[in-house]
Scaffold this active site. Structure first.
Site, PDB file in Angstrom:
ATOM      1  N   ARG A   1     -14.505  -3.747  20.117  1.00 46.08           N
ATOM      2  CA  ARG A   1     -13.924  -5.074  19.887  1.00 46.08           C
ATOM      3  C   ARG A   1     -12.508  -5.172  20.410  1.00 46.08           C
ATOM      4  NH1 ARG A   1     -17.349  -3.749  15.884  1.00 46.08           N
ATOM      5  NH2 ARG A   1     -15.671  -2.714  14.769  1.00 46.08           N
TER       6      ARG A   1
ATOM      7  N   GLU B   1     -14.038  10.723   9.072  1.00 46.48           N
ATOM      8  CA  GLU B   1     -14.251  11.090   7.675  1.00 46.48           C
ATOM      9  C   GLU B   1     -14.891  12.469   7.571  1.00 46.48           C
ATOM     10  OE1 GLU B   1     -16.211   9.156   3.654  1.00 46.48           O
ATOM     11  OE2 GLU B   1     -16.273   8.042   5.534  1.00 46.48           O
TER      12      GLU B   1
END
Length: 181
Positions: free
Chosen positions: A63, A100
């Site tokens: 994006r 993560e």
């Protein structure tokens, strides 16, 4: 309503439990699909850098390509795609960053930034700042100067803007919101 007063936050869709349970995904496709919202967002992202020497905008996949390309046009400069490893067709330099669970790598063409050029980093959202921090390191690796970073959305409690600030990068975001991206 003018572009200056348009409420951009109202144009961002929040999708609960995407891509996994507990995540509140901030979807800017509704914002960029709204003609006035898109124009307002691009104006506001570019505004702090108008009148500055910006040689290129670096947009982070995917994006960041959409908003970064439009900001580059508005600032009258070139555009640099920063992509996931293995997606660029020419010789590339890479930088790893923490996820993560594990690490990933982003890359840009080795000749995308000339020494001393000023580059503005643009993406749709900053959360922990790992990807944006890797982009800063990539630009500096090839001798570029990071002029700043601009994001549509900041999740301030996750500390991404503070992470960039620790690298001497000034950042701004159009929307600050809670929850995870």
């Amino acid at each position: 309503m003018s572009l200056d007063t348009l409420d951009l936050k109202s144009l961002v869709r929040t999708i609960p439990d995407y891509p996994k349970p507990g995540i509140m995904f901030r979807d800017i496709t509704t914002l960029i699909g709204h003609a006035d919202g898109f124009r307002a967002a691009i104006r506001r992202l570019a505004a702090p850098y108008e009148g500055e020497k910006i040689d290129a905008v670096a947009g982070i996949e995917a994006r960041g390509f959409i908003v970064g390309g439009a900001v580059a046009d508005r600032l009258g400069c070139g555009f640099i795609p920063i992509r996931k490893k293995g997606k660029l067709p020419w010789r590339a330099v890479g930088q790893d960053y923490q996820l993560e669970y594990g690490t990933d790598i982003i890359e840009m063409h080795e000749d995308a930034v000339k020494p001393g050029e000023r580059v503005l980093i643009v993406d749709d959202l900053i959360a922990t700042g790992g990807t944006a921090e890797a982009a800063v390191k990539l630009i500096k690796l090839v001798g570029g100067e990071v002029a700043g970073a601009a994001f549509v959305i900041d999740l301030p409690e996750l500390g991404g803007v503070a992470k960039l600030s620790a690298h001497g990068v000034r950042s701004h975001a159009l929307i600050a919101t809670g929850g995870t991206a």
